[in-house]
Design a protein around this motif. Structure first.
Motif, PDB file in Angstrom:
ATOM      1  N   GLY A   1       8.876   6.529   7.063  1.00 39.55           N
ATOM      2  CA  GLY A   1       9.640   6.447   5.809  1.00 39.55           C
ATOM      3  C   GLY A   1       8.732   6.368   4.598  1.00 39.55           C
ATOM      4  O   GLY A   1       7.896   7.245   4.369  1.00 39.55           O
ATOM      5  N   SER A   2       8.853   5.300   3.829  1.00 40.38           N
ATOM      6  CA  SER A   2       8.031   5.120   2.634  1.00 40.38           C
ATOM      7  C   SER A   2       6.584   4.764   2.950  1.00 40.38           C
ATOM      8  O   SER A   2       5.741   4.741   2.047  1.00 40.38           O
ATOM      9  N   GLY A   3       6.303   4.477   4.217  1.00 38.66           N
ATOM     10  CA  GLY A   3       4.953   4.084   4.601  1.00 38.66           C
ATOM     11  C   GLY A   3       4.663   2.615   4.404  1.00 38.66           C
ATOM     12  O   GLY A   3       3.520   2.174   4.580  1.00 38.66           O
TER      13      GLY A   3
ATOM     14  N   SER B   1       1.010  -1.766   4.732  1.00 37.95           N
ATOM     15  CA  SER B   1       0.874  -3.227   4.799  1.00 37.95           C
ATOM     16  C   SER B   1      -0.040  -3.644   5.937  1.00 37.95           C
ATOM     17  O   SER B   1      -0.858  -4.565   5.780  1.00 37.95           O
ATOM     18  N   LEU B   2       0.065  -2.985   7.083  1.00 38.16           N
ATOM     19  CA  LEU B   2      -0.776  -3.351   8.228  1.00 38.16           C
ATOM     20  C   LEU B   2      -2.251  -3.076   7.952  1.00 38.16           C
ATOM     21  O   LEU B   2      -3.105  -3.930   8.210  1.00 38.16           O
TER      22      LEU B   2
ATOM     23  N   ALA C   1       0.877   7.640  11.521  1.00 35.56           N
ATOM     24  CA  ALA C   1       2.235   7.365  11.042  1.00 35.56           C
ATOM     25  C   ALA C   1       3.024   8.668  11.038  1.00 35.56           C
ATOM     26  O   ALA C   1       2.601   9.650  10.413  1.00 35.56           O
ATOM     27  N   THR C   2       4.161   8.682  11.732  1.00 31.61           N
ATOM     28  CA  THR C   2       4.928   9.916  11.864  1.00 31.61           C
ATOM     29  C   THR C   2       6.325   9.773  11.270  1.00 31.61           C
ATOM     30  O   THR C   2       6.855   8.676  11.140  1.00 31.61           O
TER      31      THR C   2
ATOM     32  N   VAL D   1       6.355  10.855   0.387  1.00 30.59           N
ATOM     33  CA  VAL D   1       6.428   9.539  -0.259  1.00 30.59           C
ATOM     34  C   VAL D   1       5.413   8.590   0.374  1.00 30.59           C
ATOM     35  O   VAL D   1       4.683   7.871  -0.326  1.00 30.59           O
ATOM     36  N   ALA D   2       5.341   8.588   1.704  1.00 26.43           N
ATOM     37  CA  ALA D   2       4.412   7.704   2.415  1.00 26.43           C
ATOM     38  C   ALA D   2       2.962   8.018   2.051  1.00 26.43           C
ATOM     39  O   ALA D   2       2.148   7.102   1.834  1.00 26.43           O
TER      40      ALA D   2
END
Length: 260
Positions: free
Chosen positions: A104-106, A111-112, A123-124, A133-134
């Motif tokens: 989504g927005s990442g 954060s991680l 990240a997929t 956006v991400a």
């Protein structure tokens, strides 16, 4: 539901002031351009557009993320998912590869990696617009060198192995979703979990065996009414593993953890 807080956030955005400045001076003088922006924003809010989409950003895990109508609005429950994953990562310093499905927005991935500097994440998302956006959020937070973004339908053709899988997949049962306000304002593709809320979660749990290193872990966010069913599903698909069903701050079953 929180008109005073929303008004503070909106005024802060329009005047480019901090929220503490608005709280100190709740009736700031606005120029004509700012007044026009306020009117436009209020018109959108009256029509049902959620405030985060109106201002184009929202806070998550003490950071600000860009938000468009192509992604879900980050929520406090998902901050709890990040907390649980961070606790596991800090207990396992040798585990530093992660896959996030449905970024989504990442906000989760960003954060991680901000909290764990040597963490590497793939990240997929199935949505190219969401990935854009991400990627922009990762660049704004200067962590894009540690997140690899991929357009992908769940684990389709994914061959890498990772230590940690984390996902806030669409999990609201279809029948329940239609009664919620988010059904009309947020992307359905990011909300609808099928008839039982576990359609996509089930696919991931069944397909991820080859992608998780021995000793790895899975962290999933759930609908509060699907915890027991998700636990039974995990026991069937991952027999002999350590399974934990954790609650969110309101005491609702919200997080499923599988440790191999």
């Amino acid at each position: 539901e929180t008109p005073y807080l929303d008004s503070v956030v909106l005024l802060s955005h329009i005047t480019q002031s901090s929220k503490s400045q608005i709280l100190t001076n709740p009736d700031p003088e606005l120029d004509s351009q700012q007044e026009n922006h306020i009117r436009e924003a209020l018109s959108k809010i009256r029509s049902g557009t959620p405030l985060p989409y109106v201002i184009g950003k929202w806070e998550f895990y003490q950071e600000t993320f860009l938000i468009t109508e192509d992604v879900l609005i980050p929520r406090p429950e998902t901050e709890g998912l990040v907390d649980l994953a961070l606790t596991w990562l800090k207990k396992h310093p040798q585990r530093r590869t992660c896959l996030e499905i449905g970024t989504g927005s990442g906000c989760i991935a960003v954060s991680l990696v901000k909290q764990i500097p040597d963490l590497e994440i793939i990240a997929t998302d199935i949505s190219q617009k969401a990935l854009q956006v991400a990627q922009e959020n990762a660049q704004r937070h200067q962590v894009d060198d540690r997140i690899q973004f991929q357009q992908r339908d769940l684990l389709n053709e994914f061959t890498d192995q990772v230590d940690l899988l984390i996902a806030n997949l669409p999990y609201i049962p279809t029948g329940k979703l239609k009664s919620l306000s988010v059904f009309h304002h947020e992307p359905r593709i990011a909300l609808d979990g099928g008839p039982d809320g576990l359609h996509l979660i089930s696919r991931v749990l069944k397909d991820v065996h080859e992608n998780l290193h021995p000793g790895g872990a899975i962290f999933l966010e759930l609908d509060e009414d699907c915890g027991a069913a998700a636990l039974l599903l995990a026991r069937d698909v991952w027999p002999g593993r350590t399974l934990t069903l954790n609650q969110d701050l309101s005491g609702q079953d919200r997080y499923l953890i599988i440790e191999s």
